[in-house]
Design a protein around this motif. Structure first.
Motif, PDB file in Angstrom:
ATOM      1  N   LEU A   9       0.852  -1.208   0.000  1.00  0.00           N
ATOM      2  CA  LEU A   9       0.000   0.000   0.000  1.00  0.00           C
ATOM      3  C   LEU A   9       0.884   1.254   0.000  1.00  0.00           C
ATOM      4  N   ARG A  10       1.926   1.204   0.795  1.00  0.00           N
ATOM      5  CA  ARG A  10       2.844   2.348   0.842  1.00  0.00           C
ATOM      6  C   ARG A  10       3.419   2.616  -0.557  1.00  0.00           C
ATOM      7  N   GLU A  11       3.856   1.545  -1.210  1.00  0.00           N
ATOM      8  CA  GLU A  11       4.452   1.708  -2.548  1.00  0.00           C
ATOM      9  C   GLU A  11       3.440   2.230  -3.561  1.00  0.00           C
ATOM     10  N   ALA A  12       2.228   1.642  -3.506  1.00  0.00           N
ATOM     11  CA  ALA A  12       1.187   2.075  -4.456  1.00  0.00           C
ATOM     12  C   ALA A  12       0.831   3.546  -4.221  1.00  0.00           C
ATOM     13  N   ALA A  13       0.765   3.952  -2.959  1.00  0.00           N
ATOM     14  CA  ALA A  13       0.445   5.354  -2.630  1.00  0.00           C
ATOM     15  C   ALA A  13       1.578   6.257  -3.108  1.00  0.00           C
ATOM     16  N   ARG A  14       2.790   5.834  -2.878  1.00  0.00           N
ATOM     17  CA  ARG A  14       3.966   6.615  -3.271  1.00  0.00           C
ATOM     18  C   ARG A  14       4.036   6.782  -4.795  1.00  0.00           C
ATOM     19  N   ASP A  15       3.591   5.720  -5.518  1.00  0.00           N
ATOM     20  CA  ASP A  15       3.660   5.761  -6.990  1.00  0.00           C
ATOM     21  C   ASP A  15       2.380   6.311  -7.630  1.00  0.00           C
ATOM     22  N   LEU A  42      -0.722   7.994   3.285  1.00  0.00           N
ATOM     23  CA  LEU A  42      -1.251   9.322   2.949  1.00  0.00           C
ATOM     24  C   LEU A  42      -0.110  10.337   2.769  1.00  0.00           C
ATOM     25  N   MET A  43       0.886  10.262   3.656  1.00  0.00           N
ATOM     26  CA  MET A  43       2.026  11.192   3.540  1.00  0.00           C
ATOM     27  C   MET A  43       2.782  10.956   2.241  1.00  0.00           C
ATOM     28  N   PRO A  51      -3.493  13.541  -5.896  1.00  0.00           N
ATOM     29  CA  PRO A  51      -4.726  13.935  -5.202  1.00  0.00           C
ATOM     30  C   PRO A  51      -5.768  12.829  -5.120  1.00  0.00           C
ATOM     31  N   GLU A  52      -5.908  12.033  -6.189  1.00  0.00           N
ATOM     32  CA  GLU A  52      -6.958  10.982  -6.141  1.00  0.00           C
ATOM     33  C   GLU A  52      -6.624   9.931  -5.090  1.00  0.00           C
ATOM     34  N   VAL A  53      -5.343   9.627  -4.983  1.00  0.00           N
ATOM     35  CA  VAL A  53      -4.935   8.643  -3.964  1.00  0.00           C
ATOM     36  C   VAL A  53      -5.135   9.240  -2.570  1.00  0.00           C
TER      37      VAL A  53
END
Ligand SMILES: C[S@@+](CC[C@H](N)C(=O)[O-])C[C@H]1O[C@@H](n2cnc3c(N)ncnc32)[C@H](O)[C@@H]1O
Length: 329
Positions: A9-15, A42-43, A51-53
């Motif tokens: 999840l962290r990676e997907a959010a970061r990307d 989130l960070m 923004p969508e993420v």
């Protein structure tokens, strides 16, 4: 396995991989997870400008106000990196959450009645500050230029002036320079009050001192052309309560201002609270102009020597000037 899900999840959010973020959340990945660096998904999304993420994570329960080890929130990351859309979404989430829950303002307020505790405690006075017994600063001399600017704003129409909270008398000294017709000062701490009398404030012709908590002396007040509010040991809710009395206390055309130290330790939380207070004042019929004043030069590291809580850490102070929306038109 669970750990892998959070890392994914962290990676997907970061990307900025919205589809993957969605499916990971649907499969139970924890949106509140802090990674090895102490950052939430989130960070990461805010820092990289997705923004969508950001919205997806917030809608799935990610806390907008979680802090990194260096005390930055997702909003700070968006702000620092110039990601306006992500920033706007986070700002809106912060305002909505604080309107409903007031989590930041209430956080420290859990242990009873801090204002009454402070008022029953001793204070010490020195050249450059007033301190309480917990080594927290009640008032500090570095604020002098700010207090002078507040005095200028609320005295711009002359007339009758009210100040709530004397502290070091900085704002009151500045108010006196404008020779108002009357100058009412409310002060609740017995030692601060004693000091006011010892230093001659009781003998000034246009000054009326009202001793007591503002909450308890409202019936002794009239209406004023300028009002300043700056107490200690109180919380946002107390100021919000004071604002309910503005329609009675502020004359038509009058100017209201307050010490804007709201969340002064974190840039993003400060923006949230500036917007929140402006919104709440608007609901009461007042417009708020925030005038930026650079304060970096007023503050050196030595300023905070011996002071337990650095209540202000930002480079710009936003001085609020509020007036009735009817007058502003
Ligand atoms: C931050 S200082 C004010 C500093 C002031 N603006 C100046 O220029 O020096 C806050 C003052 O508010 C007083 N105070 C705290 N709670 C109060 C209350 N509920 N009603 C009236 N005064 C209060 C404190 O005793 C203290 O003197």
């Amino acid at each position: 396995m669970e750990e892998n899900k959070q890392e994914s999840l962290r990676e997907a959010a970061r990307d900025g991989d919205l589809g993957r973020v969605k499916s990971l959340i649907a499969s139970g990945a924890d949106v509140t997870y802090f990674d090895g660096e102490g950052l939430t998904p989130l960070m990461h999304a805010a820092r990289n400008g997705y923004p969508e993420v950001v919205k997806m994570l917030l809608d799935s329960g990610a806390p907008w106000n979680a802090l990194s080890p260096s005390n930055l929130s997702a909003g700070d990351f968006a702000m620092e990196n110039g990601h306006q859309s992500a920033f706007d979404i986070l700002l809106n989430a912060g305002i909505q959450a604080e309107l409903i829950l007031g989590t930041i303002a209430r956080k420290d307020n859990a242990d009873g009645k801090p204002n009454r505790d402070y008022l029953e405690d001793r204070v010490t006075f020195s050249e450059d500050k007033v301190m309480d017994t917990k080594s927290k600063a009640v008032m500090m001399a570095w604020e002098r230029p700010l207090m002078e600017a507040h005095a200028k704003a609320i005295c711009s129409r002359g007339g009758h002036i009210l100040n709530v909270g004397f502290g070091m008398g900085l704002v009151d000294t500045a108010i006196q320079q404008y020779a108002p017709v009357s100058h009412t000062i409310i002060e609740a701490h017995p030692e601060v009050y004693d000091r006011m009398l010892r230093t001659g404030w009781g003998e000034k012709e246009n000054v009326k001192i009202v001793f007591g908590r503002w909450q308890d002396v409202l019936s002794q007040l009239e209406s004023y052309d300028g009002i300043f509010f700056d107490t200690y040991g109180e919380y946002y809710e107390d100021m919000r309560e004071f604002h309910q009395y503005l329609p009675r206390l502020l004359k038509p055309g009058g100017i209201y201002s307050f010490f804007n130290g709201l969340c002064g330790g974190n840039p993003f939380f400060h923006v949230v609270y500036c917007q929140l207070v402006a919104l709440e004042l608007e609901n009461l019929g007042y417009s708020t102009q925030l005038i930026p004043l650079p304060v970096k030069e007023c503050l050196g590291e030595e300023t905070w020597e011996g002071v337990k809580h650095k209540y202000w850490q930002l480079d710009t102070y936003y001085l609020p000037v509020c007036q009735s929306i009817d007058d502003a038109d």
